[in-house]
Structure formats: structure tokens, C-alpha cells
Enzyme design. Structure first.
Site, PDB file in Angstrom:
ATOM      1  N   ALA A  85       0.834  -1.200   0.000  1.00 18.90           N
ATOM      2  CA  ALA A  85       0.000   0.000   0.000  1.00 18.90           C
ATOM      3  C   ALA A  85       0.873   1.256   0.000  1.00 18.90           C
ATOM      4  CB  ALA A  85      -0.898   0.013   1.232  1.00 18.90           C
ATOM      5  N   ASP A  86       0.391   2.325  -0.637  1.00 20.95           N
ATOM      6  CA  ASP A  86       1.055   3.613  -0.463  1.00 20.95           C
ATOM      7  C   ASP A  86       0.219   4.446   0.517  1.00 20.95           C
ATOM      8  OD1 ASP A  86      -1.083   4.763  -1.847  1.00 20.95           O
ATOM      9  OD2 ASP A  86       0.013   4.958  -3.725  1.00 20.95           O
ATOM     10  N   SER A  87       0.682   5.654   0.792  1.00 16.19           N
ATOM     11  CA  SER A  87       0.019   6.437   1.841  1.00 16.19           C
ATOM     12  C   SER A  87      -1.440   6.747   1.499  1.00 16.19           C
ATOM     13  CB  SER A  87       0.795   7.723   2.115  1.00 16.19           C
ATOM     14  OG  SER A  87       0.946   8.463   0.917  1.00 16.19           O
ATOM     15  N   ASP A 112      -3.369   4.842  -0.309  1.00 20.65           N
ATOM     16  CA  ASP A 112      -4.120   3.591  -0.100  1.00 20.65           C
ATOM     17  C   ASP A 112      -4.552   3.446   1.356  1.00 20.65           C
ATOM     18  OD1 ASP A 112      -3.895   2.601  -2.748  1.00 20.65           O
ATOM     19  OD2 ASP A 112      -1.890   1.833  -2.339  1.00 20.65           O
TER      20      ASP A 112
END
Lengths: 247, 79
Positions: free
Chosen positions: B35-37, B39
Site C-alpha cells: 500500500a502507499d500512503s 491507499d
């Protein structure tokens, strides 16, 4: 009509550029919410939308009131649905030479022309992310790019919109939300009517197309950026100034 | 009714586009599930909807693993 069934919010929509934008988005089928600082302004918006056969209404919004931006988004979501198109258009001028500028003049510009762009954009983000579709269009100004004597406060706030536009475009692009700015040149509105004729004549000389812009010229650009035809354009500033400034 | 852990795992899998079998109780959204931020922000939004609650920003920032999400929901959910 590409905006059918979508809700568009245009701040500062009672007259001038904001009104032209509201009507353009309505013509594309959007339900348009226009804001004005007074009740009479909001009523005028409701009236012209009705006359145009458009869905939507005018609402009173003083962007500098604490919590007002968040509250109006919540109210719109409740009554009309999530905002799909946000046009940050509301703006004022408090021109003065820097040496004569009062803190109040500087602060009023930042509080009206810059902070609400952050607050409203933040408030609509959830709805746009969920929908995987959204349009944020910030109305900047040519003077944000060129500078203008007597407008250090106004041009600083408008230039700030360029940076905000690019950063948010990068942040949210993966979710189908585009963020762009439109930078009007010298447009024939109440804001520019305040200028002396002599200064106006001089300004027109510097415009390649030899005339002032009309609110509709800006609305057409906004209408394009809001539509699906502009779905691959983000983080951009569209200069609409008749060739007064070429980027 | 599925238990909280199953419901959380299902949402995590849906939001992050990973197979449910990859979502372990100890999984970190960013380090294990890619996940990225943004997400993680969306994940919190999805949890809020599933469990009909509002997770304040300062709490949301502390939820970085499946376990933390389950713990938060368990502690703050009345139903």
C-alpha cells in the site's frame, strides 16, 4: 451531456466569471451549486439557474467563516450528493503598493483567495476518491505568472494556486481526479471595471487579440477541463488571456 | 455475521487489490501488502463505512497493520 447526474460547486458564482462558469457547467447537464457571500447573491444564483432550466441552487457561503467550507460540502452531499466538480473561483482584490499595504489587506487576500481552496478541496476529496472521478479547477490569474505592481498580495495568492494545483494533481491522480488551474487575463468584469480607463487602454494594447476577455472565454476553458474530453490533462495551468502573456 | 477480523481482512484485500489469503493478521499495509500512503487513507475510509464509525485522523495514522485495524474496531465498536 458529459456532466449529467454530477454535482458541480462553483464558489463566487453570483456574477462575472463565476456566473458564466456555473451556466457553462449547467449546460453540460451538471447540477450546479453556486455560492455567494450574501443571501441576495445566493437568491440571484438560484434565479438564473432556474431561468436556464438548470438543476441546482445558490447557497450563501462566506469562505472566511470558521468551518463554513466544511459545512457547505456536508450540506451539499446530504441534499444533492457528492461534489464531482469543484471550481474554486471566489476571489477578491485589496490592491496597494507594498510599502502602503496593511496586514489586513494581505490577510484578507490569503483568507479569501487561498485558504478556502485548501479547505474545499480537502472536503470534497473523499467523495471524489470514492467515485474514482473528480475535477478540481482553480481560477488563478495571469498576474500570478507575470506579477503586477500594486498586487503583491493578490499575485502571491494566485501564484500559490499553481503550486497547490500541481501537488494535489500528483497526490490524487491515481484515483481519476484531475486538478487544473485556469489563469484568466484581463476579463471584463466588475473586478476590472474598477480600473481607470487610461490604464485599461494601455492593458488592451498588450493583448495580442486586441480586446478584453469575456467571462464566457474563461467558462469555456473551465467547461472543457471539467468534461471527459480533458481526462488526460492534470496539474496544468491553462492561460486564457488573449495573448497578453504567453507561457 | 462474520467476525471483525474476517471483515477487516476482506476490506483490506478489496481495497489493496491483494488475494485475501495474503492478508495475515500481522500484515503491514505498506511493508507487506504494497500500500502507499493514499491507499492507507482509503482503507481507513472503507473501514469507517463497513463499521459505521468515524476514525479520527490521529487514530487513523496509528493503524498500519491488520492487527491494529482489528484492535481499533474491536475497541471502538459497540455492536
Amino acid at each position: 451531456m458529459s456532466l449529467a447526474g454530477k454535482v458541480a460547486l462553483v464558489t463566487g458564482a453570483s456574477r462575472g466569471i463565476g456566473q458564466a462558469i456555473a451556466l457553462e457547467l449547467a449546460s453540460q447537464g451538471a447540477t450546479v451549486i453556486g455560492t455567494a457571500t450574501s443571501d441576495s447573491g445566493a437568491e440571484a444564483i438560484t434565479a438564473y439557474l432556474k431561468e436556464a432550466g438548470a438543476a441546482g441552487a445558490g447557497l450563501r457561503l462566506n469562505v472566511t467563516e470558521e468551518g463554513a467550507c466544511e459545512a457547505i460540502i456536508a450540506a451539499i452531499e446530504k441534499d444533492y450528493g457528492p461534489v464531482a466538480v469543484l471550481v474554486n473561483n471566489a476571489g477578491i482584490t485589496r490592491d496597494n503598493l507594498l510599502m502602503r499595504m496593511k496586514d489586513e489587506e494581505w490577510d484578507a487576500i490569503m483568507a479569501t483567495n487561498l485558504k478556502p481552496v485548501y479547505q474545499l478541496s480537502k472536503a470534497v476529496m473523499r467523495g471524489m476518491m470514492k467515485a474514482r472521478w473528480g475535477r478540481i479547477i482553480n481560477i488563478a490569474s495571469v498576474v500570478g505568472a507575470t506579477g503586477n505592481a500594486g498586487q503583491t498580495n493578490y499575485s502571491a495568492a494566485k501564484a500559490a494556486l499553481f503550486g497547490f494545483t500541481k501537488s494535489l494533481a500528483k497526490e490524487i491522480g491515481s484515483r481519476g481526479v484531475t486538478v487544473n488551474a485556469v489563469a484568466p487575463g484581463f476579463i471584463d468584469t466588475d473586478m476590472t471595471k474598477a480600473l481607470p480607463d487610461e490604464q485599461k487602454a494601455k492593458l488592451v494594447e498588450a493583448i495580442a487579440l486586441g480586446r478584453l476577455g469575456l467571462p464566457k472565454d474563461i467558462a469555456d476553458a473551465v467547461g472543457f477541463l471539467a468534461s471527459d474530453r480533458a481526462s488526460y490533462i492534470t496539474g496544468n495551468t491553462m492561460h486564457v488571456n488573449g495573448g497578453m502573456f504567453m507561457n | 455475521m462474520e467476525n471483525i477480523e474476517q471483515r477487516v481482512k476482506k476490506i483490506v484485500a478489496e481495497q489493496l487489490g491483494v488475494p485475501e489469503t495474503d492478508v495475515k493478521i500481522e500484515s503491514s499495509f505498506v511493508n507487506d501488502l504494497g500500500a502507499d500512503s493514499l491507499d492507507t487513507v482509503e482503507l481507513v475510509m472503507a473501514l469507517e463505512e463497513e463499521f459505521e464509525c468515524e476514525i479520527p485522523d490521529e487514530e487513523a495514522e496509528k493503524i498500519t497493520t491488520v492487527q491494529q485495524a482489528v484492535d481499533y474496531v474491536s475497541a471502538n465498536l459497540s455492536k
